[in-house]
Design a protein around this motif. Structure first.
Motif, short mmCIF file in Angstrom:
data_model
loop_
_atom_site.label_atom_id
_atom_site.label_comp_id
_atom_site.label_asym_id
_atom_site.label_seq_id
_atom_site.Cartn_x
_atom_site.Cartn_y
_atom_site.Cartn_z
N ILE A 175 -17.71 19.19 47.84
CA ILE A 175 -16.86 18.05 48.17
C ILE A 175 -17.73 16.80 48.18
CG2 ILE A 175 -15.34 17.00 49.89
CD1 ILE A 175 -14.59 19.79 50.83
N MET A 176 -17.33 15.82 47.38
CA MET A 176 -18.06 14.56 47.26
C MET A 176 -17.19 13.43 47.82
SD MET A 176 -20.73 15.74 45.52
CE MET A 176 -21.56 14.31 44.84
N ASP A 177 -17.84 12.46 48.51
CA ASP A 177 -17.06 11.34 49.01
C ASP A 177 -16.91 10.27 47.93
OD1 ASP A 177 -19.41 9.89 48.90
OD2 ASP A 177 -19.75 9.92 51.06
N ARG A 178 -16.31 9.16 48.28
CA ARG A 178 -15.99 8.13 47.29
C ARG A 178 -17.24 7.49 46.69
NH1 ARG A 178 -11.71 4.17 49.62
NH2 ARG A 178 -13.39 3.98 51.17
N SER A 179 -18.33 7.47 47.44
CA SER A 179 -19.56 6.86 46.96
C SER A 179 -20.38 7.80 46.09
CB SER A 179 -20.41 6.39 48.16
OG SER A 179 -20.86 7.52 48.91
N GLY A 180 -19.95 9.05 45.95
CA GLY A 180 -20.68 10.02 45.15
C GLY A 180 -21.68 10.81 45.96
N LYS A 181 -21.55 10.78 47.28
CA LYS A 181 -22.44 11.55 48.15
C LYS A 181 -21.80 12.90 48.48
CE LYS A 181 -24.53 11.50 52.76
NZ LYS A 181 -24.64 10.76 54.05
N MET A 182 -22.61 13.95 48.45
CA MET A 182 -22.11 15.28 48.77
C MET A 182 -21.93 15.42 50.28
SD MET A 182 -23.72 19.06 47.92
CE MET A 182 -23.90 18.71 46.18
N ALA B 42 -20.88 28.36 34.14
CA ALA B 42 -19.95 28.33 35.27
C ALA B 42 -18.68 27.61 34.87
CB ALA B 42 -20.59 27.64 36.47
N MET B 43 -17.54 28.19 35.24
CA MET B 43 -16.24 27.54 35.04
C MET B 43 -16.00 26.62 36.24
SD MET B 43 -14.00 30.78 33.64
CE MET B 43 -14.46 31.84 35.02
N ILE B 44 -15.80 25.34 35.97
CA ILE B 44 -15.67 24.35 37.04
C ILE B 44 -14.38 23.56 36.87
CG2 ILE B 44 -16.63 22.18 37.93
CD1 ILE B 44 -19.36 23.21 37.65
N VAL B 45 -13.74 23.29 38.00
CA VAL B 45 -12.59 22.39 38.04
C VAL B 45 -12.89 21.31 39.06
CG1 VAL B 45 -10.14 22.13 38.58
CG2 VAL B 45 -10.94 24.19 37.40
N SER B 46 -12.74 20.05 38.68
CA SER B 46 -12.95 18.92 39.57
C SER B 46 -11.70 18.06 39.60
CB SER B 46 -14.15 18.08 39.10
OG SER B 46 -14.25 16.89 39.87
N GLN B 47 -11.24 17.74 40.82
CA GLN B 47 -10.04 16.91 40.97
C GLN B 47 -10.26 15.88 42.08
OE1 GLN B 47 -6.69 19.53 41.54
NE2 GLN B 47 -6.77 20.32 39.46
N PRO B 48 -9.57 14.74 42.00
CA PRO B 48 -9.74 13.69 43.02
C PRO B 48 -9.10 14.10 44.35
CG PRO B 48 -8.00 13.09 41.49
CD PRO B 48 -8.62 14.35 40.95
N ILE B 49 -9.72 13.67 45.43
CA ILE B 49 -9.17 13.95 46.77
C ILE B 49 -8.17 12.85 47.11
CG2 ILE B 49 -9.74 14.12 49.22
CD1 ILE B 49 -12.48 15.21 48.37
N PRO C 18 -5.56 5.67 48.17
CA PRO C 18 -6.63 5.61 47.17
C PRO C 18 -7.47 6.88 47.14
CG PRO C 18 -7.24 4.37 49.12
CD PRO C 18 -5.81 4.79 49.32
N ILE C 19 -8.12 7.14 45.99
CA ILE C 19 -8.96 8.32 45.84
C ILE C 19 -10.14 8.24 46.81
CG2 ILE C 19 -10.49 9.55 44.24
CD1 ILE C 19 -8.65 8.59 41.96
N ARG C 20 -10.37 9.32 47.53
CA ARG C 20 -11.40 9.31 48.56
C ARG C 20 -12.60 10.19 48.20
NH1 ARG C 20 -9.36 9.38 54.77
NH2 ARG C 20 -8.97 7.14 54.49
N GLY C 21 -12.64 10.69 46.98
CA GLY C 21 -13.76 11.52 46.57
C GLY C 21 -13.30 12.57 45.57
N SER C 22 -14.08 13.63 45.46
CA SER C 22 -13.77 14.71 44.51
C SER C 22 -14.07 16.06 45.16
CB SER C 22 -14.61 14.58 43.23
OG SER C 22 -14.41 13.33 42.61
N ILE C 23 -13.29 17.06 44.78
CA ILE C 23 -13.55 18.43 45.21
C ILE C 23 -13.72 19.28 43.96
CG2 ILE C 23 -11.07 18.95 45.43
CD1 ILE C 23 -11.87 20.88 47.73
N LEU C 24 -14.72 20.15 43.97
CA LEU C 24 -15.03 20.99 42.82
C LEU C 24 -15.00 22.45 43.22
CD1 LEU C 24 -16.99 18.24 42.71
CD2 LEU C 24 -17.74 19.33 40.60
N PHE C 25 -14.32 23.25 42.43
CA PHE C 25 -14.33 24.71 42.57
C PHE C 25 -15.07 25.28 41.36
CE2 PHE C 25 -10.28 25.54 45.33
CZ PHE C 25 -10.89 24.84 46.37
N GLY C 26 -15.95 26.27 41.60
CA GLY C 26 -16.71 26.86 40.51
C GLY C 26 -16.76 28.36 40.57
N ARG C 27 -16.74 28.97 39.40
CA ARG C 27 -16.85 30.43 39.28
C ARG C 27 -17.71 30.74 38.05
NH1 ARG C 27 -11.40 33.64 38.24
NH2 ARG C 27 -10.89 32.66 40.24
N PHE C 28 -18.70 31.61 38.24
CA PHE C 28 -19.58 31.97 37.12
C PHE C 28 -18.87 32.86 36.11
CE2 PHE C 28 -22.99 31.08 40.29
CZ PHE C 28 -23.63 30.07 39.57
#
Length: 320
Positions: free
Chosen positions: A104-111, A162-169, A177-187
């Motif tokens: 989970i990343m915030d709006r500034s790109g920080k994890m 890795a299969m990755i999906v990234s969507q805006p929070i 407004p978008i508050r960051g990104s969440i990523l799900f990953g599976r090898f």
């Protein structure tokens, strides 16, 4: 050589030529048609295996959407509330969704959260070491321009593809407004490939780009096959293989999918040709026997009698 022997030899030679012509024709026409149908079927099955991979990504995308458009995630991206992690991001959550990591990343790109899960040992582990290079603020995985944006595909990591999906929070209503990104990953590992094999009922093998121990056929396919192309090649009399490339989120070749299938269509073609030639041999044998009997009765025997009578007459007349 007697007329009878010459006739038998002529009939036998004719049958041999006809059988040769039939065999050559069956190989050129009948078997080529069966083999073309086999290649088409193998290509469809290989494409089906690639579609199964995209269906997995679609399923991951649906799960990601449940978490990305959720007020609790929206709040966590801002206040970093540990209750959110302790209540939702449990080992059982990773196991249920078959995920290897969540970021989970915030709006500034920080994890603000990043954790990996080892399915085999059923415990939390560190994130893949080189995942961070794909998570810079201006990276493709974090560049969401709209609330319904979604980035999904393969990312090559040291641990493997890795299969990755990234969507805006966003809020539960889907508003920003978008508050960051969440990523799900599976090898996309051997276990995931095995599961895809069970789903598609195909024998699948996956090879990552850069693998230095590729089988010769896969190495050739990696060099020659194009992104959306499917190649097929008989491996033996009993099996045929199909090859398809999976690209990463940057459009580069990432994984080669190899699907092996039994050559059922080819076997049916060989069986059909064998039946045809066998039927022709039986018919030709019957025809030859009938022809010989008819020739012997209607031509050869009367001719022999006539020849004998002529010889006797000429002998009596003193012409011999």
């Amino acid at each position: 050589m007697s007329i009878r022997k010459k006739t038998l030899l002529a009939i036998f030679a004719t049958l041999v030529v006809l059988i040769g012509v039939l065999f050559a024709t069956s190989q050129l026409v009948i078997m080529s048609s069966f083999d073309a149908l086999e290649r088409e079927d193998a290509a469809k099955n290989t494409e089906r295996s690639r579609s199964a991979f995209h269906e997995v990504l679609n399923g991951m995308s649906t799960k990601t959407a449940d978490w990305s458009a959720w007020d609790d995630t929206y709040a966590f991206a801002s206040d970093h509330n540990r209750d959110y992690v302790e209540s939702n991001l449990l080992v059982s959550s990773f196991a249920a969704m078959k995920l290897n990591f969540v970021v989970i990343m915030d709006r500034s790109g920080k994890m603000v959260y990043g954790q990996a899960y080892d399915i085999e040992s059923n415990r939390m582990v560190k994130l893949p070491g080189d995942l961070g290079k794909h998570l810079s603020p201006d990276s493709k995985l974090l560049s969401h321009k709209s609330t319904d944006s979604s980035v999904e595909g393969l990312v090559m990591l040291r641990e493997g593809p890795a299969m990755i999906v990234s969507q805006p929070i966003v809020k539960s209503t889907g508003d920003g407004p978008i508050r960051g990104s969440i990523l799900f990953g599976r090898f996309l590992d051997s276990e995931e490939t095995k599961r895809l094999s069970q789903v598609t009922h195909l024998s699948l093998t996956t090879y990552a780009a850069g693998n230095t121990s590729l089988p010769p056929d896969c190495a050739d396919a990696f060099k020659s096959i194009k992104a959306k192309e499917v190649r097929t090649s008989p491996r033996s009399e009993n099996s045929i293989a199909g090859y398809a490339l999976l690209s990463d989120i940057y459009g580069k070749p990432a994984v080669l999918v190899k699907a092996e299938m039994p050559r059922d269509i080819h076997s049916h073609g060989v069986q059909s040709v064998n039946y045809l030639i066998t039927a022709f041999l039986i018919a030709a044998t019957i025809f030859a026997v009938v022809m010989i009997l008819l020739l012997d009765k209607l031509v050869l025997t009367p001719l022999a009698k006539l020849n004998k009578l002529a010889s006797y007459t000429m002998h009596e007349l003193g012409l011999q």
